[in-house]
Design a protein around this motif. Structure first.
Motif, PDB file in Angstrom:
ATOM      1  N   ASN A  83      11.531  49.554  28.143  1.00  0.00           N
ATOM      2  CA  ASN A  83      10.043  49.916  27.459  1.00  0.00           C
ATOM      3  C   ASN A  83       8.517  48.803  28.436  1.00  0.00           C
ATOM      4  N   ILE A  84       9.691  47.955  28.045  1.00  0.00           N
ATOM      5  CA  ILE A  84       8.747  47.093  28.939  1.00  0.00           C
ATOM      6  C   ILE A  84       8.536  47.053  29.876  1.00  0.00           C
ATOM      7  N   ILE A  85       9.431  46.644  30.289  1.00  0.00           N
ATOM      8  CA  ILE A  85       9.365  47.302  31.944  1.00  0.00           C
ATOM      9  C   ILE A  85       9.229  48.351  32.938  1.00  0.00           C
ATOM     10  N   GLU A  86       8.956  49.687  32.334  1.00  0.00           N
ATOM     11  CA  GLU A  86       8.265  50.383  32.925  1.00  0.00           C
ATOM     12  C   GLU A  86       7.017  50.536  32.123  1.00  0.00           C
ATOM     13  N   GLN A  87       6.219  49.553  30.837  1.00  0.00           N
ATOM     14  CA  GLN A  87       4.395  49.445  31.045  1.00  0.00           C
ATOM     15  C   GLN A  87       4.636  48.061  32.471  1.00  0.00           C
ATOM     16  N   TYR A  88       5.271  47.551  32.809  1.00  0.00           N
ATOM     17  CA  TYR A  88       5.268  46.708  33.499  1.00  0.00           C
ATOM     18  C   TYR A  88       4.563  46.879  35.283  1.00  0.00           C
ATOM     19  N   HIS A  89       5.979  47.818  35.361  1.00  0.00           N
ATOM     20  CA  HIS A  89       5.298  48.379  36.933  1.00  0.00           C
ATOM     21  C   HIS A  89       4.394  49.613  36.645  1.00  0.00           C
ATOM     22  N   ASP A  90       3.880  51.036  35.859  1.00  0.00           N
ATOM     23  CA  ASP A  90       2.796  51.644  34.838  1.00  0.00           C
ATOM     24  C   ASP A  90       1.398  50.511  35.353  1.00  0.00           C
ATOM     25  N   SER A  91       1.692  50.051  35.376  1.00  0.00           N
ATOM     26  CA  SER A  91       0.100  48.511  35.209  1.00  0.00           C
ATOM     27  C   SER A  91       0.073  47.633  36.786  1.00  0.00           C
ATOM     28  N   LEU A  92       1.633  47.291  37.281  1.00  0.00           N
ATOM     29  CA  LEU A  92       1.781  47.021  38.614  1.00  0.00           C
ATOM     30  C   LEU A  92       1.172  48.246  39.747  1.00  0.00           C
ATOM     31  N   LEU A  93       1.502  49.644  39.480  1.00  0.00           N
ATOM     32  CA  LEU A  93       0.764  50.952  40.297  1.00  0.00           C
ATOM     33  C   LEU A  93      -0.550  51.166  40.123  1.00  0.00           C
ATOM     34  N   GLN A  94      -0.942  50.386  39.050  1.00  0.00           N
ATOM     35  CA  GLN A  94      -2.890  50.973  39.008  1.00  0.00           C
ATOM     36  C   GLN A  94      -3.249  49.807  39.687  1.00  0.00           C
ATOM     37  N   ILE A  95      -2.741  48.762  39.698  1.00  0.00           N
ATOM     38  CA  ILE A  95      -3.184  47.411  40.752  1.00  0.00           C
ATOM     39  C   ILE A  95      -3.139  47.705  41.484  1.00  0.00           C
ATOM     40  N   LYS A  96      -2.237  47.907  42.775  1.00  0.00           N
ATOM     41  CA  LYS A  96      -2.349  48.931  43.628  1.00  0.00           C
ATOM     42  C   LYS A  96      -2.703  49.862  44.339  1.00  0.00           C
ATOM     43  N   ASP A  97      -3.010  50.292  43.378  1.00  0.00           N
ATOM     44  CA  ASP A  97      -3.833  52.127  43.692  1.00  0.00           C
ATOM     45  C   ASP A  97      -4.582  51.988  43.599  1.00  0.00           C
ATOM     46  N   LYS A  98      -6.037  50.658  42.453  1.00  0.00           N
ATOM     47  CA  LYS A  98      -7.101  50.141  42.569  1.00  0.00           C
ATOM     48  C   LYS A  98      -7.211  49.812  43.849  1.00  0.00           C
TER      49      LYS A  98
END
Length: 293
Positions: A83-98
């Protein structure tokens, strides 16, 4: 046979994955006070350990020290916190797209974050651990009891010797008591003759009355009888097993009460000396009893 409250015991269990070392020491205490110092992971067994000790030891301040040594780390389980890993991954994707970044998000990147793994102890049956621990606790308790019994034998011997000495002194007081009455009569007659210069006839009936009043006030027969009875009980109790310390303590208090009454009733110097001797021996016995279970 009586037991002391002072003792030491040691128990050890060596298994394939762990070993236990249990040390128990005890000193005198009014109640049964058990203090256990052990690793936190064994805290679930605290009440069982206390119950085990209380089944054999009734009084004393008992300190228990338990050392645990584990040989292997294969009882550890490492799990990913998905669950924590998925949240880290999603957050990194948001940063990458942004920020329109081109770097890839890979496993190496994710493992740099904290809390992505949990480390747990592998579940093991509680009863398996308890059986191993109980073995070493039982060994330590047995050693403690044996030492307390050996010390108890010495205490009992000392108490019996002092009891016999007290018996002999009380016997001397008992023999001395009738003589005091005769001595009082003789001194009374002598004093009257001195004061009257032996010029008047002495009223024997009046003298007998005075002696009778004195004899009644200084009569210590009841106290002597009770003391002999208490001494006999003291000897019997020291041969009993179990927790008899409080019973002995009460008995010594009663003996002190009787000998104090004898001392207050008698004005005879010899009896006063003997009373002091008895009180001295009783105090020594009382000190010994403070260490009896």
């Amino acid at each position: 046979m009586i037991s002391s409250m002072t003792g030491y015991g040691r128990g050890e269990f060596i298994g394939e994955t762990r070993s236990f070392l249990v040390e128990i020491k005890s000193v005198n205490h009014r109640y049964n006070d058990i203090i256990i110092r052990m690793p936190k992971k064994l805290s679930a067994f605290e009440e069982r350990i206390k119950k085990l000790i209380k089944s054999s030891v009734k009084r004393g301040r008992i300190e228990v020290y338990i050392t645990l040594e584990e040989y292997k780390d294969d009882d550890l389980i490492i799990k990913p916190n998905l669950n924590i890993i998925e949240q880290y991954h999603d957050s990194l994707l948001q940063i990458k797209d942004k920020l329109n970044l081109k770097d890839d998000i890979n496993l190496s990147t994710l493992t740099r974050f904290p809390d992505i793994f949990t480390i747990e102890n592998r579940e093991e049956e509680e009863e398996v651990i308890w059986e191993a621990l109980k073995t070493s606790v039982n060994q330590a308790v047995l050693g403690l009891i044996n030492m307390r019994k050996v010390e108890g034998v010495k205490l009992a011997e000392d108490i019996k010797i002092r009891s016999e000495k007290i018996y002999n002194i009380v016997e001397d007081i008992n023999l001395r008591s009738p003589i005091i009455i005769k001595e009082y009569r003789d001194k009374l007659l002598e004093r009257i003759r001195e004061l009257t210069e032996d010029n008047i006839n002495i009223d024997e009936d009046r003298i007998a009355l005075e002696v009778s009043v004195y004899a009644d006030k200084s009569n210590i027969t009841e106290e002597i009888v009770r003391l002999f009875s208490h001494i006999e009980q003291l000897k019997l109790i020291t041969n009993e097993s179990g927790a008899v310390g409080r019973k002995l303590d009460f008995l010594i208090q009663e003996m002190n009460r009787e000998i104090n009454t004898i001392g207050s009733k008698s004005s005879d110097i010899e009896i006063s000396k003997m009373v002091i001797e008895v009180k001295s021996e009783l105090e020594k016995i009382r000190e010994q009893i403070q260490n009896i279970e």
